[in-house]
Design an enzyme around this catalytic site. Structure first.
Site, PDB file in Angstrom:
ATOM      1  N   ASP A  46       0.822  -1.204   0.000  1.00 35.54           N
ATOM      2  CA  ASP A  46       0.000   0.000   0.000  1.00 35.54           C
ATOM      3  C   ASP A  46       0.860   1.260   0.000  1.00 35.54           C
ATOM      4  O   ASP A  46       0.478   2.287  -0.575  1.00 35.54           O
ATOM      5  CB  ASP A  46      -0.920  -0.007   1.223  1.00 35.54           C
ATOM      6  CG  ASP A  46      -1.911   1.136   1.224  1.00 35.54           C
ATOM      7  OD1 ASP A  46      -2.458   1.448   0.161  1.00 35.54           O
ATOM      8  OD2 ASP A  46      -2.143   1.726   2.305  1.00 35.54           O
ATOM      9  N   CYS A  73       3.323  10.426   1.712  1.00 32.05           N
ATOM     10  CA  CYS A  73       4.339  11.464   1.513  1.00 32.05           C
ATOM     11  C   CYS A  73       3.697  12.821   1.223  1.00 32.05           C
ATOM     12  O   CYS A  73       2.934  12.960   0.270  1.00 32.05           O
ATOM     13  CB  CYS A  73       5.251  11.070   0.354  1.00 32.05           C
ATOM     14  SG  CYS A  73       6.433  12.344  -0.079  1.00 32.05           S
TER      15      CYS A  73
END
Length: 310
Positions: A25, A249
């Site tokens: 994932d 991120c």
């Protein structure tokens, strides 16, 4: 001196199993394409850090998830890893590929909402469940364990709030289909602790016990650890997390806000809850992977521990 100081809290489990999702994932949501040998070393390092369940890859068509197009190359490189290595499969073709490479645990990916089922699977909720039923049956017949991921359990970007009854209904159908475990996904990170408790209460009333459930929180609104604690207080003992916050991120448009495994382990260590994970080795692994991705880890714990000795 070792930090965090251990101060247990009442009403919590003594041990939690972390379902590490970084290699699957996490990496599928990163812009960078990571070579199979690097992925294999990543998985080996995660296992050496003490993680016992590491979701390795996906057998989705490479057109849809190019970051994981190397599943066939990766699997032989990790057959010596001493950990459970579940893989995601989208259909019977993907299942056949996974089983041929020795997969013993698989996962299917369903949606609690019609909008996301259409966007992600190009099917209705019912259509997706009908597609998964023979996959689950075939996997069970082959002796494989099956996890059912359920996305959009708390909110949907198109539909807004998701009725608890709707999430419970699809969870129950996945369980009746033969899934051994249901992972409740807060895909857009909008859950709050009261909502978590109410959903778990209602699932229990519908015959889905905490022991058959996992929680998968995203930290989009900074709620992932609070929601995890609420789930632990309720009796859930399996928590999904992503090493270094991979897939979350803040520097990428594809950011999903995955709960960082290090942030989770720091909290659990402080509560005296066993995980078997060495946070120092895990942090070093995430710093190593961040270098391969060419950007720093978004995990607060990784940043803190990599800058000073604790």
């Amino acid at each position: 001196m070792t930090l965090p100081m251990t101060v247990p809290a009442p009403g919590l489990p003594t041990r939690v199993r972390i379902h590490e999702v970084g290699p699957r994932d996490g990496l599928q949501n990163e812009k960078a394409l990571v070579p199979a040998p690097v992925k294999a070393e990543f998985i080996h390092r995660l296992a050496e850090a003490g993680l016992t369940t590491i979701e390795a890859t996906s057998f989705v068509h490479p057109k849809w998830v190019p970051q994981l197009a190397d599943a066939e190359e990766l699997m032989p490189l990790i057959d010596d890893v001493d950990a459970r290595l579940p893989v995601l499969v989208p259909n019977e073709r993907g299942l056949d590929r996974a089983l041929a490479l020795g997969a013993r645990e698989i996962a299917v990916f369903a949606s609690a909402t019609e909008s996301f089922a259409k966007a992600n699977l190009n099917r209705t909720v019912d259509g997706a469940l009908e597609m998964f039923e023979p996959v689950v049956t075939k996997a069970k017949d082959a002796g494989a364990a099956v996890r059912g991921y359920l996305s959009m359990c708390f909110g949907d970007p198109w539909e807004g709030p998701v009725p608890i009854s709707q999430t419970v209904s699809v969870s129950r159908r996945l369980m009746d289909m033969g899934c051994d475990e249901i992972s409740l996904g807060d895909t857009i990170g909008v859950a709050t602790p009261g909502h978590v408790r109410e959903l778990l209460d209602t699932l229990n009333e519908a015959g889905v016990a905490d022991g058959r459930l996992a929680v998968h929180f995203h930290d989009t609104y900074g709620q992932a650890l609070a929601n995890t604690l609420a789930a632990l207080e309720h009796g859930v003992t399996t928590v999904d997390a992503s090493a270094g916050g991979l897939g979350g991120c803040p520097y990428a448009k594809s950011a999903t806000g995955n709960l960082a495994t290090e942030d989770l382990v720091w909290m659990l260590d402080g509560l005296g809850i066993e995980t078997g994970v060495d946070i120092g080795r895990l942090t070093a692994t995430s710093v190593w992977m961040a270098r391969h991705l060419g950007r720093p880890s978004p995990s607060r714990t990784v940043r803190a521990l990599s800058q000073k000795e604790i």
